[in-house]
Write an enzyme that holds these catalytic residues in place. Structure first.
Site, PDB file in Angstrom:
ATOM      1  CE  LYS A  14     -75.946 -33.533 199.596  1.00 57.87           C
ATOM      2  NZ  LYS A  14     -76.376 -33.474 201.008  1.00 57.87           N
ATOM      3  NE  ARG A  93     -75.851 -40.167 200.461  1.00 62.57           N
ATOM      4  CZ  ARG A  93     -76.728 -39.299 199.985  1.00 62.57           C
ATOM      5  NH1 ARG A  93     -76.791 -39.052 198.707  1.00 62.57           N
ATOM      6  NH2 ARG A  93     -77.531 -38.676 200.804  1.00 62.57           N
ATOM      7  NE  ARG A 128     -85.364 -32.212 203.249  1.00 57.39           N
ATOM      8  CZ  ARG A 128     -84.286 -32.885 202.895  1.00 57.39           C
ATOM      9  NH1 ARG A 128     -83.402 -32.335 202.079  1.00 57.39           N
ATOM     10  NH2 ARG A 128     -84.075 -34.094 203.358  1.00 57.39           N
ATOM     11  NE  ARG A 161     -85.926 -36.648 201.698  1.00 58.83           N
ATOM     12  CZ  ARG A 161     -84.677 -36.398 201.317  1.00 58.83           C
ATOM     13  NH1 ARG A 161     -84.434 -35.450 200.425  1.00 58.83           N
ATOM     14  NH2 ARG A 161     -83.672 -37.076 201.824  1.00 58.83           N
ATOM     15  NE  ARG A 172     -81.310 -38.469 205.534  1.00 63.69           N
ATOM     16  CZ  ARG A 172     -82.034 -37.378 205.314  1.00 63.69           C
ATOM     17  NH1 ARG A 172     -83.097 -37.134 206.056  1.00 63.69           N
ATOM     18  NH2 ARG A 172     -81.708 -36.559 204.347  1.00 63.69           N
TER      19      ARG A 172
HETATM   20  P1  AP5 Z   1     -81.495 -29.261 201.157  1.00 61.13           P
HETATM   21  O1  AP5 Z   1     -81.019 -28.364 200.064  1.00 61.13           O
HETATM   22  O2  AP5 Z   1     -82.684 -30.102 200.896  1.00 61.13           O
HETATM   23  O3  AP5 Z   1     -80.266 -30.156 201.684  1.00 61.13           O
HETATM   24  P2  AP5 Z   1     -79.551 -31.389 201.005  1.00 61.13           P
HETATM   25  O4  AP5 Z   1     -78.089 -31.238 201.295  1.00 61.13           O
HETATM   26  O5  AP5 Z   1     -79.951 -31.543 199.579  1.00 61.13           O
HETATM   27  O6  AP5 Z   1     -80.168 -32.523 201.930  1.00 61.13           O
HETATM   28  P3  AP5 Z   1     -80.770 -33.969 201.620  1.00 61.13           P
HETATM   29  O7  AP5 Z   1     -81.382 -34.445 202.903  1.00 61.13           O
HETATM   30  O8  AP5 Z   1     -81.654 -33.972 200.412  1.00 61.13           O
HETATM   31  O9  AP5 Z   1     -79.499 -34.751 201.340  1.00 61.13           O
HETATM   32  P4  AP5 Z   1     -79.283 -36.193 201.509  1.00 61.13           P
HETATM   33  O10 AP5 Z   1     -77.935 -36.223 200.924  1.00 61.13           O
HETATM   34  O11 AP5 Z   1     -79.413 -36.808 202.834  1.00 61.13           O
HETATM   35  O12 AP5 Z   1     -80.531 -36.871 200.749  1.00 61.13           O
HETATM   36  P5  AP5 Z   1     -80.670 -37.531 199.330  1.00 61.13           P
HETATM   37  O13 AP5 Z   1     -81.998 -37.193 198.801  1.00 61.13           O
HETATM   38  O14 AP5 Z   1     -79.470 -37.276 198.497  1.00 61.13           O
HETATM   39  O15 AP5 Z   1     -81.714 -28.349 202.460  1.00 61.13           O
HETATM   40  C1  AP5 Z   1     -82.258 -28.886 203.661  1.00 61.13           C
HETATM   41  C2  AP5 Z   1     -83.233 -27.872 204.287  1.00 61.13           C
HETATM   42  O16 AP5 Z   1     -82.515 -26.704 204.693  1.00 61.13           O
HETATM   43  C3  AP5 Z   1     -84.297 -27.368 203.292  1.00 61.13           C
HETATM   44  O17 AP5 Z   1     -85.482 -27.176 203.996  1.00 61.13           O
HETATM   45  C4  AP5 Z   1     -83.741 -26.009 202.782  1.00 61.13           C
HETATM   46  O18 AP5 Z   1     -84.779 -25.112 202.403  1.00 61.13           O
HETATM   47  C5  AP5 Z   1     -82.964 -25.515 203.990  1.00 61.13           C
HETATM   48  N1  AP5 Z   1     -81.740 -24.775 203.637  1.00 61.13           N
HETATM   49  C6  AP5 Z   1     -80.878 -25.041 202.622  1.00 61.13           C
HETATM   50  N2  AP5 Z   1     -79.835 -24.176 202.650  1.00 61.13           N
HETATM   51  C7  AP5 Z   1     -80.039 -23.367 203.730  1.00 61.13           C
HETATM   52  C8  AP5 Z   1     -79.306 -22.284 204.289  1.00 61.13           C
HETATM   53  N3  AP5 Z   1     -78.138 -21.874 203.763  1.00 61.13           N
HETATM   54  N4  AP5 Z   1     -79.808 -21.681 205.398  1.00 61.13           N
HETATM   55  C9  AP5 Z   1     -80.986 -22.094 205.955  1.00 61.13           C
HETATM   56  N5  AP5 Z   1     -81.734 -23.102 205.465  1.00 61.13           N
HETATM   57  C10 AP5 Z   1     -81.262 -23.754 204.354  1.00 61.13           C
HETATM   58  O19 AP5 Z   1     -80.623 -39.091 199.729  1.00 61.13           O
HETATM   59  C11 AP5 Z   1     -81.680 -39.693 200.427  1.00 61.13           C
HETATM   60  C12 AP5 Z   1     -81.355 -41.179 200.621  1.00 61.13           C
HETATM   61  O20 AP5 Z   1     -81.186 -41.817 199.346  1.00 61.13           O
HETATM   62  C13 AP5 Z   1     -80.062 -41.498 201.373  1.00 61.13           C
HETATM   63  O21 AP5 Z   1     -80.258 -41.475 202.782  1.00 61.13           O
HETATM   64  C14 AP5 Z   1     -79.752 -42.898 200.848  1.00 61.13           C
HETATM   65  O22 AP5 Z   1     -80.580 -43.841 201.463  1.00 61.13           O
HETATM   66  C15 AP5 Z   1     -80.171 -42.814 199.388  1.00 61.13           C
HETATM   67  N6  AP5 Z   1     -79.086 -42.390 198.486  1.00 61.13           N
HETATM   68  C16 AP5 Z   1     -79.098 -41.265 197.698  1.00 61.13           C
HETATM   69  N7  AP5 Z   1     -77.973 -41.187 196.988  1.00 61.13           N
HETATM   70  C17 AP5 Z   1     -77.229 -42.278 197.317  1.00 61.13           C
HETATM   71  C18 AP5 Z   1     -75.945 -42.740 196.924  1.00 61.13           C
HETATM   72  N8  AP5 Z   1     -75.204 -42.061 196.041  1.00 61.13           N
HETATM   73  N9  AP5 Z   1     -75.487 -43.888 197.487  1.00 61.13           N
HETATM   74  C19 AP5 Z   1     -76.229 -44.588 198.385  1.00 61.13           C
HETATM   75  N10 AP5 Z   1     -77.454 -44.203 198.810  1.00 61.13           N
HETATM   76  C20 AP5 Z   1     -77.949 -43.054 198.271  1.00 61.13           C
END
Ligand code: AP5
Length: 219
Positions: A14, A93, A128, A161, A172
């Site tokens: 994403k 979420r 990552r 991270r 997660r």
């Molecule tokens: P990446 O693009 O970073 O993936 P992502 O889907 O953005 O993953 P995140 O881990 O950031 O999502 P998340 O939803 O868990 O974390 P968030 O920060 O929102 O890609 C991942 C890796 O793969 C990278 O290295 C990339 O280069 C590689 N890649 C990408 N596409 C690829 C492909 N097609 N092929 C190969 N490699 C690829 O949330 C973190 C924390 O915040 C949560 O755990 C929670 O505690 C809190 N939080 C955030 N939002 C909320 C909410 N709305 N409600 C409650 N808690 C929340």
């Protein structure tokens, strides 16, 4: 302004797709994960409240997420720079967040769901690397920086991270399946009932460029 939701498990790409869209087409992203990490970095009251939850891979309570999101949107609205669209990355979420979003002035017209199996996710997240202040994301094999360990834009160091450790990734995923995955059915139903919301699914195991082409063609 047009707004879209990116929905999918952790590590499904994403952030990568939203970063490309901002860079290539000038869209704006609201990533609740990135906003929360900035709160932790600045040691604000909210940052102190959510630090432990995020480090253990648990969701942050809806009330906190909705408060920071409203504040962030209010700041964006003061900025009169014209942008083609807004991306919600990692929000909503939970069903409660999705219902709250329906009342926002920028209710989304598209939901893009990135589907990926749990075993691929562990590889994605453990490889990552991120640039902490901007949130720019790399992967040591699939999307490496020009110079190992260094952000392409700022020249600063990349980090891993705290929640990208294997035991945290498992929690997660548990949180995702319990609270976020039900939104797939929720938005499929919304899209069937109302022609104003479109729902798209991507095979997130495909290469980044291929997904980006499919995704950007739908906007
Ligand atoms: P990446 O693009 O970073 O993936 P992502 O889907 O953005 O993953 P995140 O881990 O950031 O999502 P998340 O939803 O868990 O974390 P968030 O920060 O929102 O890609 C991942 C890796 O793969 C990278 O290295 C990339 O280069 C590689 N890649 C990408 N596409 C690829 C492909 N097609 N092929 C190969 N490699 C690829 O949330 C973190 C924390 O915040 C949560 O755990 C929670 O505690 C809190 N939080 C955030 N939002 C909320 C909410 N709305 N409600 C409650 N808690 C929340």
């Amino acid at each position: 302004m047009k707004s879209v939701i990116l929905l999918g498990p952790p590590g499904s790409g994403k952030g990568t797709q939203s970063e490309k869209l901002c860079k290539e087409k000038g869209w704006l992203t609201i990533s609740t994960g990135q906003i929360l990490r900035q709160e932790i970095q600045s040691q604000s009251a909210i940052g102190l409240q959510v630090k432990q939850l995020m480090e253990q891979g648990s969701l942050v309570p809806d009330s906190i997420v909705l408060t920071i999101l409203s504040e962030h949107i209010a700041k964006l609205m003061q900025n009169d720079k014209a942008v083609p669209g807004l991306i919600f990355d990692g929000f909503p979420r939970t069903l409660a967040q999705a219902q709250a979003l329906q009342d926002f002035s920028w209710a989304p017209s598209q939901v893009h769901y990135f589907e990926l199996s749990d075993d691929v996710i562990v590889d994605r997240l453990s490889g990552r690397r991120v640039h902490p202040s901007s949130g720019r994301t790399y992967h040591i094999h699939h999307n490496p920086p020009l110079q190992e360990g260094i952000d392409d834009v700022s020249g600063e160091s990349l980090i891993q991270r705290a929640d990208d450790r294997e035991e945290v990734i498992k929690n997660r995923l548990k949180e995702y399946h319990a609270h976020t995955a039900p939104l797939i059915q929720f938005y499929q139903d919304v899209s069937k009932q109302s022609k104003q919301v479109q729902f798209f699914v991507y095979d997130a195991s495909l290469p980044i460029e291929m997904i980006s082409e499919q995704f950007q063609n739908h906007l």
